[in-house]
Design a protein around this motif. Structure first.
Motif, PDB file in Angstrom:
ATOM      1  N   UNK A 127      65.758  -1.004  74.090  1.00 27.70           N
ATOM      2  CA  UNK A 127      66.155   0.348  74.339  1.00 27.70           C
ATOM      3  C   UNK A 127      65.720   1.206  73.594  1.00 27.70           C
ATOM      4  N   UNK A 128      65.501   2.475  73.394  1.00 30.39           N
ATOM      5  CA  UNK A 128      65.281   3.195  72.560  1.00 30.39           C
ATOM      6  C   UNK A 128      66.043   4.573  72.932  1.00 30.39           C
ATOM      7  N   UNK A 129      67.023   4.620  71.717  1.00 28.42           N
ATOM      8  CA  UNK A 129      67.605   5.877  71.835  1.00 28.42           C
ATOM      9  C   UNK A 129      67.490   7.283  70.735  1.00 28.42           C
ATOM     10  N   UNK A 130      67.524   7.971  70.689  1.00 28.34           N
ATOM     11  CA  UNK A 130      67.289   9.214  70.131  1.00 28.34           C
ATOM     12  C   UNK A 130      68.336  10.160  69.296  1.00 28.34           C
ATOM     13  N   UNK A 131      68.376  10.428  68.803  1.00 29.00           N
ATOM     14  CA  UNK A 131      69.959  11.384  67.934  1.00 29.00           C
ATOM     15  C   UNK A 131      69.626  12.297  66.744  1.00 29.00           C
ATOM     16  N   UNK A 132      69.476  13.417  65.895  1.00 27.63           N
ATOM     17  CA  UNK A 132      69.982  13.761  65.178  1.00 27.63           C
ATOM     18  C   UNK A 132      70.386  12.839  63.940  1.00 27.63           C
ATOM     19  N   UNK A 133      70.162  12.756  63.343  1.00 27.33           N
ATOM     20  CA  UNK A 133      70.315  12.420  61.756  1.00 27.33           C
ATOM     21  C   UNK A 133      71.632  12.754  61.682  1.00 27.33           C
ATOM     22  N   UNK A 134      71.816  14.113  61.293  1.00 23.84           N
ATOM     23  CA  UNK A 134      73.285  13.633  60.881  1.00 23.84           C
ATOM     24  C   UNK A 134      74.121  13.547  61.608  1.00 23.84           C
ATOM     25  N   UNK A 135      74.369  13.155  62.959  1.00 20.21           N
ATOM     26  CA  UNK A 135      74.995  12.739  63.708  1.00 20.21           C
ATOM     27  C   UNK A 135      75.521  11.574  63.752  1.00 20.21           C
ATOM     28  N   UNK A 136      74.119  10.786  63.574  1.00 20.60           N
ATOM     29  CA  UNK A 136      73.949   9.389  63.335  1.00 20.60           C
ATOM     30  C   UNK A 136      75.140   8.723  61.981  1.00 20.60           C
ATOM     31  N   UNK A 137      74.355   9.486  60.849  1.00 22.97           N
ATOM     32  CA  UNK A 137      75.425   9.356  59.601  1.00 22.97           C
ATOM     33  C   UNK A 137      76.599   9.875  59.449  1.00 22.97           C
ATOM     34  N   UNK A 138      76.812  10.698  60.259  1.00 21.14           N
ATOM     35  CA  UNK A 138      77.836  10.761  60.170  1.00 21.14           C
ATOM     36  C   UNK A 138      78.842   9.911  61.038  1.00 21.14           C
ATOM     37  N   UNK A 139      78.590   9.604  62.132  1.00 20.33           N
ATOM     38  CA  UNK A 139      79.364   8.583  62.617  1.00 20.33           C
ATOM     39  C   UNK A 139      79.866   6.962  61.246  1.00 20.33           C
ATOM     40  N   UNK A 140      79.096   6.794  60.892  1.00 20.89           N
ATOM     41  CA  UNK A 140      78.265   5.785  59.799  1.00 20.89           C
ATOM     42  C   UNK A 140      79.484   5.221  59.201  1.00 20.89           C
ATOM     43  N   UNK A 141      79.535   7.154  58.602  1.00 23.20           N
ATOM     44  CA  UNK A 141      80.313   7.112  57.897  1.00 23.20           C
ATOM     45  C   UNK A 141      82.410   7.695  57.709  1.00 23.20           C
ATOM     46  N   UNK A 142      82.229   7.790  59.476  1.00 21.76           N
ATOM     47  CA  UNK A 142      83.936   7.326  59.786  1.00 21.76           C
ATOM     48  C   UNK A 142      83.960   6.656  59.951  1.00 21.76           C
ATOM     49  N   UNK A 143      82.829   5.258  59.997  1.00 23.47           N
ATOM     50  CA  UNK A 143      84.015   3.705  60.463  1.00 23.47           C
ATOM     51  C   UNK A 143      83.163   3.056  59.214  1.00 23.47           C
ATOM     52  N   UNK A 144      82.493   3.038  58.948  1.00 17.92           N
ATOM     53  CA  UNK A 144      81.498   1.625  57.853  1.00 17.92           C
ATOM     54  C   UNK A 144      82.742   1.691  56.934  1.00 17.92           C
ATOM     55  N   UNK A 145      83.506   2.775  56.286  1.00 18.92           N
ATOM     56  CA  UNK A 145      84.330   1.717  55.309  1.00 18.92           C
ATOM     57  C   UNK A 145      85.227   0.832  55.980  1.00 18.92           C
ATOM     58  N   UNK A 146      85.597   0.836  57.263  1.00 21.65           N
ATOM     59  CA  UNK A 146      86.362  -0.179  57.772  1.00 21.65           C
ATOM     60  C   UNK A 146      85.663  -2.088  57.849  1.00 21.65           C
ATOM     61  N   UNK A 147      84.109  -1.900  57.422  1.00 19.57           N
ATOM     62  CA  UNK A 147      83.767  -2.806  57.451  1.00 19.57           C
ATOM     63  C   UNK A 147      84.110  -4.181  56.730  1.00 19.57           C
TER      64      UNK A 147
END
Length: 367
Positions: A127-147
């Motif tokens: 499966x191949x998904x494409x989206x802007x880097x800044x959108x993907x980075x923003x999502x990571x930042x919003x959840x990564x701390x809870x790992x």
């Protein structure tokens, strides 16, 4: 044999991109090395720890012979960082790589490129998904701390990434708090979900740019591949079943607090100074129109902060780990946050006004 001559920065930048995953101590000495391959004007640098592999590709106009070699990643990076701006040359002589810059010379041991382990991307259905880097980075930042970091429940030491038709959703939890972020995709994709390892998530967060340039995500078998700019990152996935996070998100918490994010963040940061260093707990006391934040420690010291908020419910006192609250507020960029509460020992739900793409849940603690 001259391998290449180029500017210091032209070599240092791709080296920094790949060397972040190199472990300082490893049972296989070659995994402390970076693989350098040169074919014509194409320069490829590759590093791996067996679980993750990062490759960078770029063109160099430095002449030299085609060659592949591995050399200590951290040592080469430290030398390049310490050198002044200017031209550097890599010369291969038998089993040593000599780096020359001005009147400086550094001779480094090498190991054969043929012995370097490589990860190959699985063939077959993908499966191949494409989206802007800044959108993907923003999502990571919003959840990564809870790992989780080193939880025995290995599937919590990572991040759940779901493709749900036209939605990309990310969820992380360590059992004490949970964060969820979603993003609308431009196309419809088949539903799938994977768990990305913690180290992969942190590396992606470090490498992605705040640009509209695309990131391509390929999910195939037990691997995921991320391609953006000159970088390709391949990672193994965590196998296991992620918990049913939707059951954790409180539904219908009736008490709503609306606060200025930066003001609340500053007050919590100040109160955190006098919390118990081990437990990091503080009390949050809500009254109509205001919130008091109170912390104490074993030395009988106390901090008290008071803040005006939009709240009209009953008086309520709760206890929280201040680190969990700070993590949420530090990773949301909106000016205003909403905190949905229920009873004293019920979880708090954080959202932002007019945006249902972000949710964070923080469990209370007894103070």
């Amino acid at each position: 044999m001259l391998l290449l001559t180029t500017s210091r920065d032209a070599l240092l930048a791709p080296l920094q991109s790949v060397s972040g995953i190199v472990e300082k101590r490893h049972t296989l000495p070659i995994l402390s090395n970076v693989l350098i391959e040169k074919h014509g004007d194409a320069l490829t640098l590759l590093a791996t720890d067996i679980e993750i592999q990062i490759t960078t590709h770029q063109n160099v106009q430095g002449g030299g012979e085609d060659q592949s070699i591995t050399v200590g990643a951290r040592k080469l990076q430290d030398i390049l960082r310490a050198l002044p701006d200017g031209e550097v040359s890599l010369v291969l002589d038998d089993k040593r790589l000599t780096l020359k810059s001005g009147k400086s010379r550094y001779a480094l041991q090498t190991l054969p490129a043929a012995d370097y382990p490589r990860m190959q991307l699985n063939s077959g259905d993908s499966l191949t998904v494409r989206l802007p880097q800044k959108e993907f980075k923003r999502q990571l930042a919003q959840v990564a701390y809870a790992m989780a970091a080193q939880d025995i429940r290995y599937y919590l030491n990572g991040l759940l990434m779901q493709v749900l038709d036209k939605e990309l959703r990310m969820v992380a939890t360590d059992g004490h708090r949970l964060a969820l972020s979603s993003n609308t995709l431009e196309e419809d994709y088949p539903r799938t979900e994977v768990i990305l390892p913690r180290k992969t998530v942190l590396e992606l967060a470090r490498q992605l740019s705040d640009s509209e340039d695309p990131v391509e995500i390929i999910i195939t078998g037990n691997q995921a591949c991320f391609r953006f700019g000159p970088i390709e990152l391949i990672t193994k996935l965590i196998e296991g079943k992620f918990p049913d996070y939707e059951r954790v998100v409180p539904q219908g918490n009736p008490k709503l607090v609306v606060a200025h994010r930066a003001s609340l963040l500053s007050a919590l940061q100040r109160a955190a100074i006098l919390t118990n260093e081990k437990f990091r707990g503080l009390r949050v006391v809500l009254e109509s129109g205001r919130v008091s934040i109170i912390s104490t420690n074993a030395e009988q010291e106390e901090a008290q902060e008071e803040l005006e908020v939009d709240y009209s419910g009953d008086n309520l006192e709760l206890g929280f780990n201040v680190t969990y609250l700070l993590d949420v507020l530090n990773n949301v960029t909106d000016d205003t946050v909403e905190i949905h509460l229920n009873e004293q020992m019920s979880s708090a739900l954080f959202t932002v006004p007019g945006n249902d793409h972000f949710k964070a849940v923080v469990m209370p603690m007894r103070i």
